[in-house]
Design a protein around this motif. Sequence first.
Motif: not given
Length: 296
Positions: A219-242
């Motif tokens: 909202e303040s800057s239009g940047k998506t870096s924090l959300m990218e990091a959250i989704i990226g880590k959650a996705l690697t987590n999901s792959y590691h599990k599978r």
Amino acid sequence: MAKTPAVIKNISELRRRFYKSVKHKESLLALIAEAEVAEQVYNSNAIENSTLTFEETDKILLEVDPGRYISIQEHFEAVNLAEVIRYINENAKKEELTPEIILKLHEMLLSDIRDNIKGRFRKTGEWVRVGGHIGLDPDQIMAAIEEMFAHYYATSEENIIRRIAKLHLTFEYIHPFIDGNGRIGRVIINYLLIREGYVPITITFTDRSLYYDAFEEFESSGKTSLMEAIIGKALTNSYHKRLAYLEGMEIVNLREYSRRFNISHSNLINKAHRQTIPAFLEKGKWKIGIPAEKQK
């Protein structure tokens, strides 16, 4: 161009291993997906301040007495969200995500909870606020949703994590519903991941503070870096599990891994949170797969 978080750079290799290992193991994948439903329901509802524990959520979905009085609303919030998640797991590859699909998911989510607002966007005069943010003017919602999809589908050459992060943040900024925006927004992430040939993720309650920081950043800057990091880590987590299951590894908790390999448990937990080791969360506990060549 925004810098890609290091953890996201590993996803292509994890995805390659996943597709190499998955042949003839579809039933195992289905079991993993079904086992994750309660985790996804618990975490998404907890982010929205549900009082249900994971154990209570699991019991409700199994139609077992949770052991205490649960309000009708919280009961249906768990049951309905589980239905939405199962629908997505079954249908995301068959149907392109559209505004109509989003409305269908919302109707499923709020059925028997708020029937007067289920399955529709906010109407003229229906304003919502979350924290200090006021949702978009109701009369502008449909145009904004259509623009959100146009941008997503027009940028297919970009990194999938960045595209989904941008869409999710935009959806929550619009806040098209009177209620259910967060839960629908998070299941949309998985709808898109599954449709694009990736695996579903769980954004955990423990990441709630960072998750909200991501909206403030956007909202303040239009940047998506924090959300990218959250989704990226959650996705690697999901792959590691599978991969731990698909590749037939021995699965142990991190404390046992620490004991076997004489590595600091706190150091392992830190690395697990950063996803710099192939650890994964299962029912709220950190675990890791040990390949056959490393087993003692």
